[in-house]
Write a protein that holds these residues in place. Structure first.
Motif, short mmCIF file in Angstrom:
data_model
loop_
_atom_site.label_atom_id
_atom_site.label_comp_id
_atom_site.label_asym_id
_atom_site.label_seq_id
_atom_site.Cartn_x
_atom_site.Cartn_y
_atom_site.Cartn_z
N GLU A 158 0.85 -1.18 0.00
CA GLU A 158 0.00 0.00 0.00
C GLU A 158 0.89 1.24 0.00
OE1 GLU A 158 -2.15 0.64 3.59
OE2 GLU A 158 -0.74 -0.49 4.81
N PRO A 159 0.39 2.36 -0.54
CA PRO A 159 1.21 3.57 -0.59
C PRO A 159 1.66 4.01 0.80
CG PRO A 159 -0.70 3.79 -2.01
CD PRO A 159 -0.91 2.52 -1.23
N VAL A 160 2.90 4.48 0.88
CA VAL A 160 3.46 4.96 2.13
C VAL A 160 4.23 6.25 1.85
CG1 VAL A 160 5.50 3.51 1.81
CG2 VAL A 160 4.98 4.41 4.09
N ALA A 161 4.15 7.21 2.77
CA ALA A 161 4.86 8.49 2.64
C ALA A 161 5.71 8.72 3.88
CB ALA A 161 3.89 9.65 2.44
N GLN A 162 6.93 9.25 3.66
CA GLN A 162 7.82 9.48 4.80
C GLN A 162 8.85 10.55 4.43
OE1 GLN A 162 9.92 6.03 6.23
NE2 GLN A 162 10.20 6.91 8.26
N ILE A 163 9.29 11.28 5.46
CA ILE A 163 10.36 12.27 5.27
C ILE A 163 11.69 11.52 5.23
CG2 ILE A 163 11.54 14.25 6.29
CD1 ILE A 163 8.94 15.07 7.57
N VAL A 164 12.45 11.71 4.14
CA VAL A 164 13.72 11.00 3.99
C VAL A 164 14.92 11.92 4.18
CG1 VAL A 164 12.78 9.19 2.52
CG2 VAL A 164 13.57 11.31 1.48
N LEU A 165 14.76 13.22 3.98
CA LEU A 165 15.84 14.18 4.20
C LEU A 165 15.28 15.41 4.90
CD1 LEU A 165 17.71 14.09 0.75
CD2 LEU A 165 18.36 12.92 2.84
N GLN A 166 16.06 15.97 5.82
CA GLN A 166 15.59 17.12 6.59
C GLN A 166 16.62 18.24 6.57
OE1 GLN A 166 13.68 16.30 10.42
NE2 GLN A 166 13.82 14.11 10.02
N ASN A 167 16.10 19.47 6.62
CA ASN A 167 16.93 20.68 6.75
C ASN A 167 17.97 20.76 5.63
OD1 ASN A 167 17.59 23.10 7.98
ND2 ASN A 167 19.11 22.18 9.32
N ILE A 168 17.50 20.62 4.39
CA ILE A 168 18.36 20.65 3.22
C ILE A 168 18.34 22.06 2.61
CG2 ILE A 168 18.85 19.64 0.97
CD1 ILE A 168 19.25 17.74 3.31
N GLN A 169 19.52 22.60 2.32
CA GLN A 169 19.61 23.95 1.77
C GLN A 169 19.38 23.93 0.26
OE1 GLN A 169 23.30 25.99 2.58
NE2 GLN A 169 22.90 27.60 1.11
N VAL A 170 18.64 24.92 -0.22
CA VAL A 170 18.38 25.08 -1.65
C VAL A 170 19.46 25.96 -2.26
CG1 VAL A 170 16.75 25.93 -3.38
CG2 VAL A 170 15.90 24.79 -1.33
N LEU A 171 20.14 25.45 -3.28
CA LEU A 171 21.16 26.24 -3.96
C LEU A 171 20.55 27.13 -5.04
CD1 LEU A 171 24.15 23.74 -4.41
CD2 LEU A 171 23.98 25.67 -2.83
N GLN A 186 10.01 22.74 -13.59
CA GLN A 186 10.63 23.40 -12.45
C GLN A 186 11.75 22.52 -11.91
OE1 GLN A 186 9.68 26.39 -11.50
NE2 GLN A 186 10.83 26.69 -9.62
N GLU A 187 12.92 23.10 -11.73
CA GLU A 187 14.08 22.34 -11.28
C GLU A 187 14.68 23.02 -10.05
OE1 GLU A 187 16.76 19.77 -14.14
OE2 GLU A 187 17.63 21.75 -13.87
N VAL A 188 14.96 22.22 -9.03
CA VAL A 188 15.53 22.73 -7.79
C VAL A 188 16.83 21.98 -7.51
CG1 VAL A 188 15.19 23.01 -5.30
CG2 VAL A 188 13.27 23.34 -6.86
N THR A 189 17.88 22.71 -7.20
CA THR A 189 19.17 22.11 -6.86
C THR A 189 19.38 22.19 -5.36
OG1 THR A 189 20.08 22.76 -9.01
CG2 THR A 189 21.65 22.14 -7.30
N LEU A 190 19.61 21.04 -4.74
CA LEU A 190 19.76 20.95 -3.30
C LEU A 190 21.21 20.67 -2.93
CD1 LEU A 190 16.61 18.76 -2.50
CD2 LEU A 190 16.79 21.25 -2.53
N LEU A 191 21.65 21.20 -1.79
CA LEU A 191 23.00 20.98 -1.28
C LEU A 191 22.96 19.80 -0.31
CD1 LEU A 191 25.93 22.04 -1.24
CD2 LEU A 191 25.29 23.45 0.71
N VAL A 192 23.60 18.69 -0.70
CA VAL A 192 23.51 17.46 0.09
C VAL A 192 24.90 16.83 0.23
CG1 VAL A 192 21.14 16.95 -0.58
CG2 VAL A 192 23.01 16.15 -2.01
N THR A 193 24.99 15.90 1.17
CA THR A 193 26.19 15.08 1.31
C THR A 193 26.12 13.94 0.30
OG1 THR A 193 25.17 13.65 2.97
CG2 THR A 193 26.29 15.64 3.77
N PRO A 194 27.21 13.22 0.05
CA PRO A 194 27.14 12.07 -0.87
C PRO A 194 26.09 11.04 -0.44
CG PRO A 194 29.42 12.68 -0.49
CD PRO A 194 28.60 13.51 0.44
N GLU A 195 25.98 10.74 0.85
CA GLU A 195 24.98 9.79 1.31
C GLU A 195 23.57 10.31 1.07
OE1 GLU A 195 27.46 10.95 3.07
OE2 GLU A 195 28.80 9.22 3.30
N GLU A 196 23.35 11.59 1.32
CA GLU A 196 22.03 12.17 1.06
C GLU A 196 21.72 12.20 -0.42
OE1 GLU A 196 21.79 15.25 4.89
OE2 GLU A 196 22.63 15.90 2.98
#
Length: 284
Positions: free
Chosen positions: A158-171, A189-199
């Motif tokens: 069944e469909p499930v929703a969850q937060i997978v990344l938090q407090n991510i800066q938008v470049l 619409q395209e958004v570039t996020l600043l993340v670590t390699p794992e993120e």
């Protein structure tokens, strides 16, 4: 007596002339000192000649030199355009804003988005629509949470929703033009996020296996929360298929008696005859 009065008048006149001369010098010298101090306390500072986005490589028309009070010089200022021309800016700047060294990349670093990404971080772009992009409120510098929805296509019952990344800066946040299979142009619409390699790995998998949305958050709110996620069955409480709804049956009330018309001569009277407790089928 006349000579004494004349001497007094001469002395008074000389005193008045001396006082006027001293007052004239006193009023003239501070003005000259102020003009001189203003001339000697100004320092040349390089500022932006126009509004510029991050990643812009500065050229000569982009900068100008202004006089800045020496007592209020900003730390890291540049005094000559040669010190800033050819360097990329690390943040958005406004017209007449001093071009400080903390806002500029090294000359050999070039320009564009790569100079904005700090060491150990990555810039990853994801496509969002106007709804999942929070209706245009996603801007460079804002922070978001990434929410992913997975359904049967991701082998979930069944469909499930969850937060997978938090407090991510938008470049960056902007629009790109793509083409459909038929060759028609569409705006994405395209958004570039600043993340670590794992993120970056988690974000890539989330955007590939499900649908993502961005939740805008307060830039001062740095707290992270743990959520178990939510499934479809948790949204609506379903009734059991075996449970039958209670039905109410309407039973009309039986009248307490029967009205009978009784004629006595020309007069008519109505009397009520009570029902007996016996059967209604009649009997003698």
């Amino acid at each position: 007596m006349r000579n004494r009065v004349g001497v007094i008048l001469v002395l008074a006149l000389l005193s008045a002339v001396a006082a006027a001369y001293l007052a004239f010098r006193f009023l003239r010298e501070p003005a000259a000192t102020t003009v001189e101090s203003r001339t000697t306390s100004a320092v040349s500072v390089v500022v932006a000649a126009r509004d510029m986005p991050l990643g812009t490589v500065l050229s000569t028309p982009d900068v100008k030199v202004v006089d800045w009070p020496a007592a209020a010089l900003p730390e890291g200022y540049s005094a000559s355009p040669a010190e800033v021309v050819g360097r990329g800016i690390l943040t958005q700047v406004r017209m007449n804003e001093p071009l400080l060294s903390t806002k500029l990349a090294l000359a050999e670093a070039g320009g564009g988005l790569p100079i904005v990404i700090p060491e150990g971080k990555r810039g990853l772009s994801v496509q969002v629509d106007n709804v999942s992009g929070v209706a245009g409120f996603i801007l460079p510098g804002t922070r978001v949470d990434v929410v992913v929805t997975l359904d049967q296509l991701a082998q979930y019952d069944e469909p499930v929703a969850q937060i997978v990344l938090q407090n991510i800066q938008v470049l960056t946040a902007g629009q790109t033009i793509e083409r459909t299979v038929q060759g028609e142009p569409i705006t994405v619409q395209e958004v570039t996020l600043l993340v670590t390699p794992e993120e970056a790995e988690r974000l890539t998998l989330a955007s590939t296996k499900g649908r993502i949305r961005l939740a805008l958050r307060n830039t001062l709110d740095l707290a992270e929360v743990e959520t178990p996620g939510v499934r479809t069955t948790q949204l609506i409480t379903m009734r059991s298929a075996t449970a039958q709804p209670t039905q109410r049956r309407f039973v009309p009330r039986r009248p307490a008696g029967v009205s009978v018309n009784v004629y006595r001569g020309a007069q008519r009277e109505t009397e009520t005859v009570q029902r007996s407790g016996g059967s209604e089928g009649g009997g003698s």
